[in-house]
Design an enzyme around this catalytic site. Sequence first.
Site, PDB file in Angstrom:
ATOM      1  N   GLU A  95       0.720  -1.258  -0.062  1.00 10.58           N
ATOM      2  CA  GLU A  95       0.170   0.059   0.116  1.00 10.58           C
ATOM      3  C   GLU A  95       0.989   1.389   0.014  1.00 10.58           C
ATOM      4  O   GLU A  95       0.464   2.228  -0.604  1.00 10.58           O
ATOM      5  CB  GLU A  95      -1.083   0.034   1.038  1.00 10.58           C
ATOM      6  CG  GLU A  95      -2.022  -0.996   1.332  1.00 10.58           C
ATOM      7  CD  GLU A  95      -2.850  -1.220   0.180  1.00 10.58           C
ATOM      8  OE1 GLU A  95      -3.242   0.052  -0.543  1.00 10.58           O
ATOM      9  OE2 GLU A  95      -3.389  -2.245  -0.464  1.00 10.58           O
TER      10      GLU A  95
ATOM     11  N   ASP B 221       3.394  -4.416  -5.854  1.00 14.13           N
ATOM     12  CA  ASP B 221       4.128  -5.619  -5.411  1.00 14.13           C
ATOM     13  C   ASP B 221       5.547  -5.675  -5.305  1.00 14.13           C
ATOM     14  O   ASP B 221       6.204  -6.021  -4.525  1.00 14.13           O
ATOM     15  CB  ASP B 221       3.607  -6.873  -6.065  1.00 14.13           C
ATOM     16  CG  ASP B 221       2.152  -7.235  -5.937  1.00 14.13           C
ATOM     17  OD1 ASP B 221       1.519  -6.713  -4.868  1.00 14.13           O
ATOM     18  OD2 ASP B 221       1.327  -7.817  -6.725  1.00 14.13           O
TER      19      ASP B 221
END
Length: 426
Positions: free
Chosen positions: A279, A362
């Site tokens: 995030e 990611d």
Amino acid sequence: MIRKWAMRAIIAYLIFGVAIFLYLFYWADTSIPHALKGTSADPATFLNGRELQLSEEYSRIRNFMFFIATPYEWLFYYLILIFGLSAIFENSAKQISKFFLVRNAIYLFWLSLASFVVMFPLSYLSYTISKSYNISTQLFSGWMKDKFIDFWVQYATMFIIITVLYALMRKYKKRWWLAAWVVSIPFSIFMMFIQPVVIDPLYNDFYPLKDKQLEAKILAIAKEANIPANHVYEVDMSTKTNALNAYVTGVGSNSRIVLWDTTLDRLTDEEILFIMAHEMGHYVEKHIYFGIAGYLLLTFVGLWLTAKIMEKWISRRGKDWKVDKITNISSLPAFLLITSILLFLASPLTNWVSRYQETRADTYAIKMTHDKEAGIRTFQSLTKSGLSQVKPPVLVKIFRYGHPTMLERIKMIEDYPLQDAKSEDK
């Protein structure tokens, strides 16, 4: 003539539904590539036989519901127009009041109520399916409460939007779409600003993360990434779902890092830190600002196309629909129909951009945590909790997936050279 067009629309919808059913349940290939058999991306390595069966069943049903729900909404708006119901709603509003705001409120209430009633069966079916597969844990009373809140939040938001929109249509005749786009910029930013503190709490309880040791770890990596965060929030979702999630919402001083309590209960600290690093990757790479810019560009093009199509539709079919001109609020279903279709057509592009950003996030999480194993376990847990397909059908990925498939995410982590990530940090 009206019955003929209505029948054609219904038949087209049914044919589409059958085609999608055959594609999802019989034609689509969801098998794992032979080269990935036995790897951490192979669901057979982390799901048992029963879970594999349930994930395929539930995913197919959920995907089918998605593909039939969107054109079902289009069919509703189209039938409301051609049967003259939209004009009836407008005439009813005119008889009750002569004031523009009151007429808008009355018209929108009738249209919203009709939409709620027509869409309710699909919503309820989706809820019961989710409940039967143990994804949803929400009681019917709680689900209905959320639907009731949804109705009034959407009603209030739509009332503001259509009041401004139709006022601009009357004032700027040919260039109303441009004026609407300009007004939409501050409105969209305002909605993003109040979402975390006004709208989200209507549905769930948010409170500071109880696990202060975990919060300290999260804030430590936030500080390392130069992210100004002072608190992490958790939200009570276990009364509604068994799925896992975490996200960052809002802009500026109202931005929040949020963890579902289901995520806190089922994942280890290392796995949670990987999610948080993901995030934070969105923040560091300024994805929210790219998202705002992309949204404004698509809104500009979308409103321009909507204006052109609406003008042609109303000029050709307005008399049949009892809609005299585009500035009549009875033209609203045409506006909603066109914008919904355009959003659906744009979804392959927006999803592709989103998948790219998620891959970047990611990658950032790997570089930040240096813990590939935690990343792999996290995505395996997300697959298991949500009964997701590791390799969904191509059309599902194109039109539904704003994230890479679990197959792609796990394989990317597994193949990522960790030494490169460590060297980049030095």
